[in-house]
Write a protein that holds these residues in place. Structure first.
Motif, PDB file in Angstrom:
ATOM      1  N   LYS A 180       0.840  -1.191   0.000  1.00  0.00           N
ATOM      2  CA  LYS A 180       0.000   0.000   0.000  1.00  0.00           C
ATOM      3  C   LYS A 180       0.878   1.246   0.000  1.00  0.00           C
ATOM      4  O   LYS A 180       1.909   1.289   0.652  1.00  0.00           O
ATOM      5  CB  LYS A 180      -0.905   0.006   1.234  1.00  0.00           C
ATOM      6  CG  LYS A 180      -1.859  -1.180   1.289  1.00  0.00           C
ATOM      7  CD  LYS A 180      -2.698  -1.149   2.547  1.00  0.00           C
ATOM      8  CE  LYS A 180      -3.631  -2.342   2.625  1.00  0.00           C
ATOM      9  NZ  LYS A 180      -4.425  -2.351   3.873  1.00  0.00           N
ATOM     10  N   ALA A 181       0.435   2.249  -0.757  1.00  0.00           N
ATOM     11  CA  ALA A 181       1.225   3.462  -0.867  1.00  0.00           C
ATOM     12  C   ALA A 181       1.183   4.239   0.444  1.00  0.00           C
ATOM     13  O   ALA A 181       0.238   4.151   1.224  1.00  0.00           O
ATOM     14  CB  ALA A 181       0.692   4.327  -2.007  1.00  0.00           C
ATOM     15  N   GLY A 182       2.224   5.030   0.675  1.00  0.00           N
ATOM     16  CA  GLY A 182       2.300   5.889   1.839  1.00  0.00           C
ATOM     17  C   GLY A 182       2.646   7.300   1.425  1.00  0.00           C
ATOM     18  O   GLY A 182       3.177   7.544   0.337  1.00  0.00           O
ATOM     19  N   SER A 183       2.351   8.270   2.284  1.00  0.00           N
ATOM     20  CA  SER A 183       2.614   9.668   1.966  1.00  0.00           C
ATOM     21  C   SER A 183       4.108   9.930   1.923  1.00  0.00           C
ATOM     22  O   SER A 183       4.894   9.294   2.624  1.00  0.00           O
ATOM     23  CB  SER A 183       1.951  10.576   3.002  1.00  0.00           C
ATOM     24  OG  SER A 183       0.558  10.367   3.044  1.00  0.00           O
ATOM     25  N   GLY A 184       4.485  10.913   1.097  1.00  0.00           N
ATOM     26  CA  GLY A 184       5.890  11.291   1.027  1.00  0.00           C
ATOM     27  C   GLY A 184       6.232  11.938  -0.296  1.00  0.00           C
ATOM     28  O   GLY A 184       5.416  11.992  -1.228  1.00  0.00           O
ATOM     29  N   PHE A 185       7.457  12.464  -0.372  1.00  0.00           N
ATOM     30  CA  PHE A 185       7.949  13.070  -1.603  1.00  0.00           C
ATOM     31  C   PHE A 185       8.296  11.992  -2.620  1.00  0.00           C
ATOM     32  O   PHE A 185       8.868  10.958  -2.275  1.00  0.00           O
ATOM     33  CB  PHE A 185       9.176  13.936  -1.317  1.00  0.00           C
ATOM     34  CG  PHE A 185       8.858  15.225  -0.616  1.00  0.00           C
ATOM     35  CD1 PHE A 185       8.409  16.321  -1.335  1.00  0.00           C
ATOM     36  CD2 PHE A 185       8.989  15.334   0.760  1.00  0.00           C
ATOM     37  CE1 PHE A 185       8.106  17.509  -0.696  1.00  0.00           C
ATOM     38  CE2 PHE A 185       8.687  16.516   1.406  1.00  0.00           C
ATOM     39  CZ  PHE A 185       8.244  17.610   0.683  1.00  0.00           C
ATOM     40  N   LEU A 186       7.960  12.245  -3.860  1.00  0.00           N
ATOM     41  CA  LEU A 186       8.279  11.326  -4.943  1.00  0.00           C
ATOM     42  C   LEU A 186       9.619  11.709  -5.563  1.00  0.00           C
ATOM     43  O   LEU A 186      10.133  12.807  -5.345  1.00  0.00           O
ATOM     44  CB  LEU A 186       7.180  11.352  -6.008  1.00  0.00           C
ATOM     45  CG  LEU A 186       5.758  11.083  -5.509  1.00  0.00           C
ATOM     46  CD1 LEU A 186       4.785  11.080  -6.677  1.00  0.00           C
ATOM     47  CD2 LEU A 186       5.668   9.768  -4.749  1.00  0.00           C
ATOM     48  N   VAL A 187      10.164  10.795  -6.330  1.00  0.00           N
ATOM     49  CA  VAL A 187      11.445  11.050  -6.978  1.00  0.00           C
ATOM     50  C   VAL A 187      11.271  12.183  -7.987  1.00  0.00           C
ATOM     51  O   VAL A 187      10.362  12.158  -8.817  1.00  0.00           O
ATOM     52  CB  VAL A 187      11.952   9.785  -7.691  1.00  0.00           C
ATOM     53  CG1 VAL A 187      13.235  10.088  -8.457  1.00  0.00           C
ATOM     54  CG2 VAL A 187      12.185   8.679  -6.680  1.00  0.00           C
ATOM     55  N   PRO A 188      12.099  13.213  -7.957  1.00  0.00           N
ATOM     56  CA  PRO A 188      11.956  14.328  -8.898  1.00  0.00           C
ATOM     57  C   PRO A 188      12.327  13.917 -10.319  1.00  0.00           C
ATOM     58  O   PRO A 188      13.030  12.928 -10.534  1.00  0.00           O
ATOM     59  CB  PRO A 188      12.924  15.383  -8.347  1.00  0.00           C
ATOM     60  CG  PRO A 188      13.930  14.605  -7.571  1.00  0.00           C
ATOM     61  CD  PRO A 188      13.206  13.421  -7.004  1.00  0.00           C
ATOM     62  N   ARG A 239      -1.345  10.197   1.047  1.00  0.00           N
ATOM     63  CA  ARG A 239      -2.303   9.110   1.200  1.00  0.00           C
ATOM     64  C   ARG A 239      -3.351   9.574   2.201  1.00  0.00           C
ATOM     65  O   ARG A 239      -3.203   9.432   3.417  1.00  0.00           O
ATOM     66  CB  ARG A 239      -1.588   7.857   1.708  1.00  0.00           C
ATOM     67  CG  ARG A 239      -2.492   6.641   1.849  1.00  0.00           C
ATOM     68  CD  ARG A 239      -2.796   6.027   0.504  1.00  0.00           C
ATOM     69  NE  ARG A 239      -3.461   4.737   0.633  1.00  0.00           N
ATOM     70  CZ  ARG A 239      -3.831   3.986  -0.387  1.00  0.00           C
ATOM     71  NH1 ARG A 239      -3.586   4.393  -1.612  1.00  0.00           N
ATOM     72  NH2 ARG A 239      -4.408   2.821  -0.203  1.00  0.00           N
ATOM     73  N   ILE A 240      -4.432  10.146   1.704  1.00  0.00           N
ATOM     74  CA  ILE A 240      -5.441  10.737   2.577  1.00  0.00           C
ATOM     75  C   ILE A 240      -6.117   9.659   3.411  1.00  0.00           C
ATOM     76  O   ILE A 240      -6.325   9.820   4.622  1.00  0.00           O
ATOM     77  CB  ILE A 240      -6.478  11.507   1.736  1.00  0.00           C
ATOM     78  CG1 ILE A 240      -5.778  12.594   0.910  1.00  0.00           C
ATOM     79  CG2 ILE A 240      -7.547  12.119   2.623  1.00  0.00           C
ATOM     80  CD1 ILE A 240      -6.697  13.296  -0.077  1.00  0.00           C
ATOM     81  N   SER A 241      -6.473   8.574   2.779  1.00  0.00           N
ATOM     82  CA  SER A 241      -7.110   7.443   3.462  1.00  0.00           C
ATOM     83  C   SER A 241      -6.877   6.205   2.616  1.00  0.00           C
ATOM     84  O   SER A 241      -6.188   6.244   1.597  1.00  0.00           O
ATOM     85  CB  SER A 241      -8.615   7.708   3.657  1.00  0.00           C
ATOM     86  OG  SER A 241      -9.268   7.852   2.407  1.00  0.00           O
ATOM     87  N   GLN A 242      -7.459   5.099   3.039  1.00  0.00           N
ATOM     88  CA  GLN A 242      -7.265   3.852   2.307  1.00  0.00           C
ATOM     89  C   GLN A 242      -7.828   3.919   0.892  1.00  0.00           C
ATOM     90  O   GLN A 242      -7.368   3.201   0.014  1.00  0.00           O
ATOM     91  CB  GLN A 242      -7.944   2.693   3.063  1.00  0.00           C
ATOM     92  CG  GLN A 242      -7.279   2.349   4.371  1.00  0.00           C
ATOM     93  CD  GLN A 242      -5.889   1.780   4.191  1.00  0.00           C
ATOM     94  OE1 GLN A 242      -5.589   1.140   3.188  1.00  0.00           O
ATOM     95  NE2 GLN A 242      -5.014   2.020   5.155  1.00  0.00           N
ATOM     96  N   ASN A 243      -8.805   4.792   0.661  1.00  0.00           N
ATOM     97  CA  ASN A 243      -9.461   4.838  -0.641  1.00  0.00           C
ATOM     98  C   ASN A 243      -9.288   6.178  -1.355  1.00  0.00           C
ATOM     99  O   ASN A 243      -9.939   6.425  -2.363  1.00  0.00           O
ATOM    100  CB  ASN A 243     -10.964   4.568  -0.478  1.00  0.00           C
ATOM    101  CG  ASN A 243     -11.662   5.650   0.317  1.00  0.00           C
ATOM    102  OD1 ASN A 243     -11.137   6.109   1.326  1.00  0.00           O
ATOM    103  ND2 ASN A 243     -12.839   6.061  -0.123  1.00  0.00           N
ATOM    104  N   ARG A 244      -8.405   7.026  -0.846  1.00  0.00           N
ATOM    105  CA  ARG A 244      -8.305   8.362  -1.435  1.00  0.00           C
ATOM    106  C   ARG A 244      -6.877   8.868  -1.329  1.00  0.00           C
ATOM    107  O   ARG A 244      -6.220   8.683  -0.298  1.00  0.00           O
ATOM    108  CB  ARG A 244      -9.271   9.314  -0.723  1.00  0.00           C
ATOM    109  CG  ARG A 244      -9.504  10.633  -1.422  1.00  0.00           C
ATOM    110  CD  ARG A 244     -10.652  11.392  -0.769  1.00  0.00           C
ATOM    111  NE  ARG A 244     -11.930  10.722  -1.030  1.00  0.00           N
ATOM    112  CZ  ARG A 244     -12.752  10.301  -0.075  1.00  0.00           C
ATOM    113  NH1 ARG A 244     -12.429  10.462   1.204  1.00  0.00           N
ATOM    114  NH2 ARG A 244     -13.892   9.718  -0.387  1.00  0.00           N
TER     115      ARG A 244
END
Length: 743
Positions: free
Chosen positions: A216-224, A243-248
């Motif tokens: 599952k994805a998590g919040s954070g900076f992506l590779v530029p 990652r606001i929530s499990q579905n958003r």
């Protein structure tokens, strides 16, 4: 062997069992205490235990387990050749083939592990942690406190460290840091003083790096991403994923340019109980140039942007609603910022009901033109479009009866408005004769009502129709006969199928009706045997005709071939409503066909053609070919339309172009790729074109590296077609994507 946690009474029971069996206890021994203390021990304190032998030193109160030792407690598992348990201190140490498995599936390996009797806390020498997603953390020394790992001078990689043959290999990238903290509960790794090493070379410092280690994805900076374009200069894009929530989730990005103001982007995605939707918004302030090349007087600080969104919801097993929208602030924004090369943006909505025998749709759509010189006021807006269809069984003659009712209202702010409604009944019956022929019967009856105004604003006369109310009745019937013959040929099986179709349709008032949806008409293999060879509903082919041709197919183990060819002949002398050059305007039509060849998964070749009936001149020549494997392949496409249709008929202009693309694998993970589009049209084919017969549209060339955990590419692209502030020139894009690090 399930043993309660070491308490005085439970340990006395274990000691008694050990004394009965001597100083060494064989494996798979088990004990269950009947004392009150044993019964009252907390369930969470129970320890699962197994070993080949167990020794107890009564003087030091040390238990030594040897031989494939396994200890379980609260979801934590410790495996080793030898485990030593100090009863006084509660310390547990393990040596030899050590594996410590956490409740979330992470596995820690080490030369020596010292933990408490809870199995959560401890210190590990020469630590290797294999996470649940098979990525790895390694350090010379690490600690685990309440299940959280803290590693000093550690390295992380998501790459495999073994080849398919089992031999070790160096990871293509890894993150090295002064300190690494991994929390299995949060499934996240945080770094202090981190840097990324690519093929062993440090390339990028990332002082505040963190990332998820879960599917599952998590919040954070992506590779530029880094690039260069003729329009905006040097480009640097940095994105943040929330990652606001499990579905958003929401992704925000800022792209900085050396020659233009920054561009902002936000993308929201949501998966709901009955459907999903996503919305993307772009925005910037910059100088805007219209498609004529003149700077718009509003100045250099003009807001420019683009919004698009789509969604679909299944309300119940039959009903669904869907919508999509696209809108740009001006005609060159998408091209300048390389978002899209579409020249028309279509927005739609629809509410549909579908079951096994019926269909209902309430829909609408609108178009924004981005074409140079087009008048937006002439672009259509359809609201509403209603379509209902029902299929019922014919109990009298057999077959199927299809009933349809349809209405459409098209409006334009500066052009022709048209409203349409019709109802139709269509009967279809298919039969097989004793000799193997397949015979299909079709009958159609339809009644139309149209209303239109401002017809003179439509430039093409044959599309206008007459103003006011118009009515039309359509009756048509057809018989289609196929006779397949099967036999052996060329080491395989061939199928030869002659085909004949007879169609009768009395004359109808076509030219009095506005033509909104039947303009792009041409004889092709796909519509040769159609009841009506016009697309859409606004034109109907009213004539008596016979159509004939054949299909031929060859089937072998690794090779297939499909060929069809055909022609039609009109039986009446009625004037044709088809424009000259479409292949259908004379009594005898042009000859059309298609050939398709496949060899394994290596070669696929498709050729479509139309030959002039009088001199066999090629009026349509279209080739699409793919040759090669997944790693190395060549794709080629060629199209030439030589229909000799006058410039007064839009949608049917001639053109010629070639498309080439390919990829060559030059090493195990390295490949070179490229593509080109060249406009071969000249003024003899299209009198309105400015092309000179060899006019490149776009070239692309690049090199890429792809393995199990890294994607790296450098692409050069050159655009040759300027539009407003989307200038011609070179662009470069460098893309670097790491598995588990923002990708």
């Amino acid at each position: 062997m399930n043993i309660p946690a070491f308490r005085p009474s439970s340990f006395q029971l274990l000691l008694a069992l050990l004394l009965i069996g001597g100083t060494s206890a064989p494996s798979t021994a088990s004990a269950q205490g009947d004392t009150p203390a044993s019964k009252n021990s907390a369930e969470g304190d129970d320890i699962g235990f197994s070993a080949a032998s167990v020794e107890y030193d009564s003087n030091t109160e040390v238990v030594t387990a040897k031989g494939d030792v396994v200890v379980n407690r609260d979801g934590y598992t410790l495996r080793a050749d030898t485990i030593i348990w100090n009863r006084k201190t509660g310390d547990v140490s393990a040596e030899g083939n050590i594996r410590s498995i956490g409740p979330d599936g992470d596995v820690a390996y080490g030369d020596k592990i010292s933990v408490t009797d809870s199995l959560k806390d401890g210190v590990v020498d020469n630590l290797l942690v294999v996470l649940a997603d098979e990525s790895r953390l390694a350090a010379k020394k690490g600690a685990r406190n309440d299940g959280v790992y803290s590693l000093d001078f550690a390295a992380y990689t998501a790459c495999k460290v073994q080849r398919p043959d089992g031999c070790p290999k160096e990871p293509s990238w890894e993150v090295k840091a002064v300190k690494v903290v991994y929390d299995p509960a949060k499934k996240r790794v945080k770094y202090e003083g981190a840097r990324i090493e690519l093929f062993g070379l440090p390339i990028l410092p990332l002082p505040l790096l963190s990332h998820p280690v879960d599917t599952k994805a998590g919040s954070g900076f992506l590779v530029p991403s880094i690039g260069f374009s003729r329009n905006n200069g040097l480009e640097f894009e940095q994105s943040y994923y929330w990652r606001i929530s499990q579905n958003r989730d929401l992704t925000g990005a800022i792209t900085a340019f050396s020659d233009a103001a920054p561009l902002g982007q936000v993308k929201l995605r949501s998966l709901e109980k009955k459907g999903a939707f996503e919305v993307s918004v772009y925005g910037t302030y910059s100088n805007r140039i219209d498609t004529s090349g003149a700077v718009i007087p509003t100045g250099n600080n003009v807001f420019r942007g683009y919004v698009e969104g789509s969604g679909r919801f299944q309300l119940d097993p039959n009903w669904s609603i869907s919508a999509s929208g696209r809108r740009a602030s001006d005609r060159t924004f998408l091209r300048r910022y390389d978002i899209s090369r579409d020249d028309r943006l279509r927005s739609t909505f629809a509410a549909e009901r579908i079951d096994s025998d019926s269909y209902f749709s309430l829909a609408g759509w609108a178009v924004q033109t981005l074409r140079t010189g087009d008048n937006q006021g002439l672009s259509p807006i359809a609201l509403p479009e209603i379509d209902y269809r029902r299929r019922i069984n014919d109990s009298l003659f057999g077959g199927k009866i299809n009933i349809q009712a349809n209405s459409l209202a098209i409006g334009r702010t500066e052009g022709q408005d048209t409203q349409r409604a019709f109802g139709s009944v269509k009967w279809d019956l298919r039969k097989l004769t004793g000799l193997g022929q397949e015979i299909a019967f079709t009958a159609l009856a339809r009644g139309d009502v149209y209303h239109s105004d401002e017809n003179a604003s439509t430039a093409t006369i044959i599309y206008r129709g007459q103003s006011g109310w118009q009515g039309r009745a359509i009756v048509a019937g057809a018989t289609d006969i196929k006779w397949p013959f099967v036999g052996k040929a060329f080491g395989g099986t061939q199928i030869f199928t002659p085909r004949v179709q007879l169609v009768a349709a009395p004359s109808v008032k076509n030219l009095k009706i506005p033509n909104e949806d039947s303009r792009a008409v041409e004889l092709e293999d796909s519509n040769l045997f159609a009841l009506n060879r016009f697309p859409g509903y606004d034109r109907f082919e009213d004539d008596y005709r016979v159509t004939y041709g054949f299909d031929w197919a060859l089937r072998k183990t690794n090779f297939t071939a499909d060929i069809n060819i055909g022609q039609s002949y009109r039986l009446s002398n009625r004037a044709s409503i088809f424009p000259d050059g479409t292949g259908l305007s004379d009594k005898v039509s042009d000859i059309v066909g298609r050939s398709e060849f496949r060899f394994k998964d290596i070669v696929k070749l498709t050729h479509r053609f139309r030959l002039d009936k009088d001199n066999l001149a090629i009026r349509r020549n279209e080739v699409d070919a793919t040759i090669g494997s997944r790693g190395t392949y060549v794709q080629a496409g060629y199209l030439k339309l030589n229909r000799n249709i006058g410039p007064t008929v839009e949608d049917l202009s001639d053109r010629e172009e070639i498309r080439l693309a390919g990829r060559v694998r030059v090493a195990r993970y390295w490949s070179v790729f490229g593509s080109t589009i060249i406009d071969l049209t000249d003024t003899t084919e299209d009198t309105t074109t400015l092309a000179d017969g060899f006019d490149p549209i776009r070239h692309r060339l690049g090199v890429a590296y792809d393995d199990d955990c890294l994607s790296l590419s450098l692409t050069w692209r050159r655009d040759y077609q300027p539009t407003g502030d989307a200038r011609r020139g070179n662009s470069f894009l460098f893309r670097l994507a790491f598995r588990n690090l923002g990708v």
